[in-house]
Scaffold this active site. Structure first.
Site, PDB file in Angstrom:
ATOM      1  N   ARG A 118       1.125  -6.188  12.532  1.00 48.16           N
ATOM      2  CA  ARG A 118       0.492  -5.557  13.698  1.00 48.16           C
ATOM      3  C   ARG A 118       0.390  -6.552  14.855  1.00 48.16           C
ATOM      4  O   ARG A 118       0.454  -6.159  16.026  1.00 48.16           O
ATOM      5  CB  ARG A 118      -0.873  -5.007  13.315  1.00 48.16           C
ATOM      6  CG  ARG A 118      -0.772  -3.834  12.354  1.00 48.16           C
ATOM      7  CD  ARG A 118      -2.065  -3.061  12.214  1.00 48.16           C
ATOM      8  NE  ARG A 118      -1.877  -1.922  11.323  1.00 48.16           N
ATOM      9  CZ  ARG A 118      -2.705  -0.883  11.246  1.00 48.16           C
ATOM     10  NH1 ARG A 118      -3.786  -0.849  12.015  1.00 48.16           N
ATOM     11  NH2 ARG A 118      -2.460   0.119  10.426  1.00 48.16           N
TER      12      ARG A 118
ATOM     13  N   ARG B 259       0.842  -1.200   0.000  1.00 47.00           N
ATOM     14  CA  ARG B 259       0.000   0.000   0.000  1.00 47.00           C
ATOM     15  C   ARG B 259       0.872   1.244   0.000  1.00 47.00           C
ATOM     16  O   ARG B 259       1.842   1.328   0.751  1.00 47.00           O
ATOM     17  CB  ARG B 259      -0.922   0.014   1.224  1.00 47.00           C
ATOM     18  CG  ARG B 259      -1.939  -1.115   1.199  1.00 47.00           C
ATOM     19  CD  ARG B 259      -2.882  -1.071   2.378  1.00 47.00           C
ATOM     20  NE  ARG B 259      -3.742  -2.253   2.387  1.00 47.00           N
ATOM     21  CZ  ARG B 259      -4.601  -2.547   3.357  1.00 47.00           C
ATOM     22  NH1 ARG B 259      -4.724  -1.739   4.401  1.00 47.00           N
ATOM     23  NH2 ARG B 259      -5.344  -3.644   3.287  1.00 47.00           N
TER      24      ARG B 259
ATOM     25  N   ARG C 111       2.347   0.926  10.246  1.00 47.31           N
ATOM     26  CA  ARG C 111       1.831   1.266   8.915  1.00 47.31           C
ATOM     27  C   ARG C 111       2.973   1.222   7.908  1.00 47.31           C
ATOM     28  O   ARG C 111       3.741   2.165   7.761  1.00 47.31           O
ATOM     29  CB  ARG C 111       1.189   2.657   8.955  1.00 47.31           C
ATOM     30  CG  ARG C 111       0.273   2.953   7.773  1.00 47.31           C
ATOM     31  CD  ARG C 111      -0.379   4.321   7.933  1.00 47.31           C
ATOM     32  NE  ARG C 111      -1.256   4.362   9.089  1.00 47.31           N
ATOM     33  CZ  ARG C 111      -2.532   3.987   9.089  1.00 47.31           C
ATOM     34  NH1 ARG C 111      -3.070   3.522   7.981  1.00 47.31           N
ATOM     35  NH2 ARG C 111      -3.267   4.079  10.181  1.00 47.31           N
TER      36      ARG C 111
ATOM     37  N   GLU D 209      -6.423  -0.953  15.787  1.00 45.27           N
ATOM     38  CA  GLU D 209      -7.028  -1.911  14.858  1.00 45.27           C
ATOM     39  C   GLU D 209      -6.016  -2.965  14.414  1.00 45.27           C
ATOM     40  O   GLU D 209      -4.887  -2.653  14.052  1.00 45.27           O
ATOM     41  CB  GLU D 209      -7.559  -1.180  13.625  1.00 45.27           C
ATOM     42  CG  GLU D 209      -8.186  -2.100  12.581  1.00 45.27           C
ATOM     43  CD  GLU D 209      -8.217  -1.505  11.188  1.00 45.27           C
ATOM     44  OE1 GLU D 209      -8.242  -2.288  10.226  1.00 45.27           O
ATOM     45  OE2 GLU D 209      -8.198  -0.264  11.061  1.00 45.27           O
TER      46      GLU D 209
ATOM     47  N   SER E  28     -10.163  -6.056  10.362  1.00 45.15           N
ATOM     48  CA  SER E  28     -11.423  -5.442   9.947  1.00 45.15           C
ATOM     49  C   SER E  28     -12.188  -6.488   9.148  1.00 45.15           C
ATOM     50  O   SER E  28     -11.702  -6.967   8.125  1.00 45.15           O
ATOM     51  CB  SER E  28     -11.147  -4.200   9.092  1.00 45.15           C
ATOM     52  OG  SER E  28     -12.320  -3.459   8.867  1.00 45.15           O
TER      53      SER E  28
END
Length: 425
Positions: free
Chosen positions: A390, A261, A276, A348, A351
């Site tokens: 994560r 990403r 991230r 988070e 999801s």
């Protein structure tokens, strides 16, 4: 993708759904585009009918040796042919305009999704586990990691910001997490392991609602392919342009892949540490389901993700996202947030979303209900089970000791050749 017929039937309901997403009235403009498109198609059909009539009349006139009538009719057919070609071009353009307008509109929230503009409107549904009470000052993973083999400097030197090198036992712990997650999802939760492409075409990105809206958030190769931002793109696209048998559903798929990403929409966020990254690994869960079973599958998928956190004994909470905080393609989403003692907050880590038939329409993915002639669009669901990087962060922070070492969670030790503790170099 939205069904223009449903918008035609109840434009007020469509605008109400978008309003919950913070988007102003849109139905009227869409219906104008649709009306123009339909008018052009009607004119084309009328001309085609007249052309068929004239063609028959030409044959009759020639049979009767009425050359004047035949010539007039042939001239009319030629004009109809030219006009039809022009109308086909116009209707194609009108269809493209309508499709483009629909393609940038998000899915409508389910009825039980709470109201809200951002994360402040999300509703906590449950908590699991009790955050550990430390008798020393817990460190953030960005400070704890480097002596253990998390090399931010080497990653930046090789590839730039938001890239990291993992060394030694830290690299093995990362691999162990991915393998443990994949084994759990396949052996205990019934997902079928898949090894999909990491490079995909435009059609795959569009079908899973990553294009056109999120082009800047993904990396594109020089030959026009895309590096997948998540294996959701590859796995969900496996049913693109297919008609599935009802008995083949639900189809549950999983993959452990690298993901890429650009993080264009998150400038300045989480620039420090491993939260991230431009490149990361994730175990993705995808389910293709009938409409009547997608809500049950959503709960099942979320529990599959929660089970990983519970096996690792990581405290977490489940959040039901409000309408304004859901992802573009979702109609209902649960976020799982893991406790990070170094940051003293929940972050988070998964999801899980039910997209309804939104992606099914974009992909033209259907199924045929048993005993019926007509087909229906499938429902698609996706979730993280889990994001490996994560989870690594969560393990480091929750299992850290005062001397800077980290205890390896019990369920991971078989994957670590019996190593029970990571110690600073």
């Amino acid at each position: 993708m939205h069904d223009i017929r449903a918008i035609r039937d109840d434009p007020a309901a469509f605008d109400h759904g978008l309003a919950r997403r913070g988007i102003g009235p849109t139905a009227a403009g869409l219906l104008l585009l649709d009306e123009r498109r339909r008018a052009l198609l009607t004119e084309v059909q009328t001309l085609q009918a007249r052309r068929n009539e004239a063609s028959k009349a030409i044959g009759q006139a020639k049979a009767q040796k009425d050359e004047a009538t035949a010539a007039a009719l042939m001239a009319e057919v030629a004009k109809i042919k030219d006009r039809t070609a022009a109308l086909d071009h116009e209707s194609g353009h009108a269809q493209a305009e309508l499709d483009a307008a629909l393609a940038v509109l998000p899915n409508l929230p389910a009825a039980d999704v709470p109201e809200g503009e951002d994360e402040h409107g999300n509703v906590e549904q449950k908590r699991w586990g009790t955050p550990r009470a430390f008798n020393f000052a817990a460190k953030d993973h960005a400070d704890l990691g480097p002596p253990l083999g998390v090399d931010f400097e080497a990653g930046a030197l090789i590839a730039g910001a938001r890239f990291t090198v993992l060394r030694g036992h830290m690299a093995r712990l990362h691999r162990a997490l991915g393998q443990f997650m994949l084994d759990t999802q396949t052996e205990r939760n019934g997902y079928s392991e898949t090894w999909p492409p990491l490079l995909v075409r435009d059609e795959a990105m569009y079908g899973t609602d990553k294009l056109p809206k999120f082009a800047e958030d993904s990396f594109r190769t020089s030959d026009g392919r895309w590096l997948i931002p998540t294996a959701e793109v590859s796995l969900t696209s496996l049913v693109r342009e297919q008609i599935l048998a009802a008995g083949a559903l639900p189809m549950r798929l999983t993959a452990l892949t690298a993901c890429f990403r650009s993080e264009a929409g998150s400038a300045g966020r989480d620039t420090r540490g491993f939260i991230r990254q431009h490149q990361f690994e994730k175990v993705e869960l995808v389910t293709i389901a009938r409409p009547d079973e997608s809500e049950t599958e959503h709960e099942r998928m979320t529990r599959a993700a929660e089970g990983i956190l519970e096996a690792l004994e990581l405290p977490y909470r489940r959040m039901l996202l409000c309408a304004g905080d859901m992802g573009f393609g979702a109609r209902k989403t649960y976020d799982l947030e893991v406790w990070l003692p170094g940051q003293q907050c929940y972050r988070e880590i998964s999801s899980c979303s039910n997209c309804g038939d939104f992606q099914g329409r974009r992909m033209d993915a259907r199924f045929r209900p048993e005993g019926e002639k007509n087909t229906a669009f499938v429902h698609t669901l996706n979730g993280s089970g889990l994001a490996v990087g994560r989870t690594l962060v969560a393990v480091l922070e929750n299992y850290q000791e005062a001397d800077g070492s980290v205890t390896v969670p019990a369920v991971l030790r078989p994957y670590m050749a019996g190593v029970e503790r990571l110690t600073p170099a």
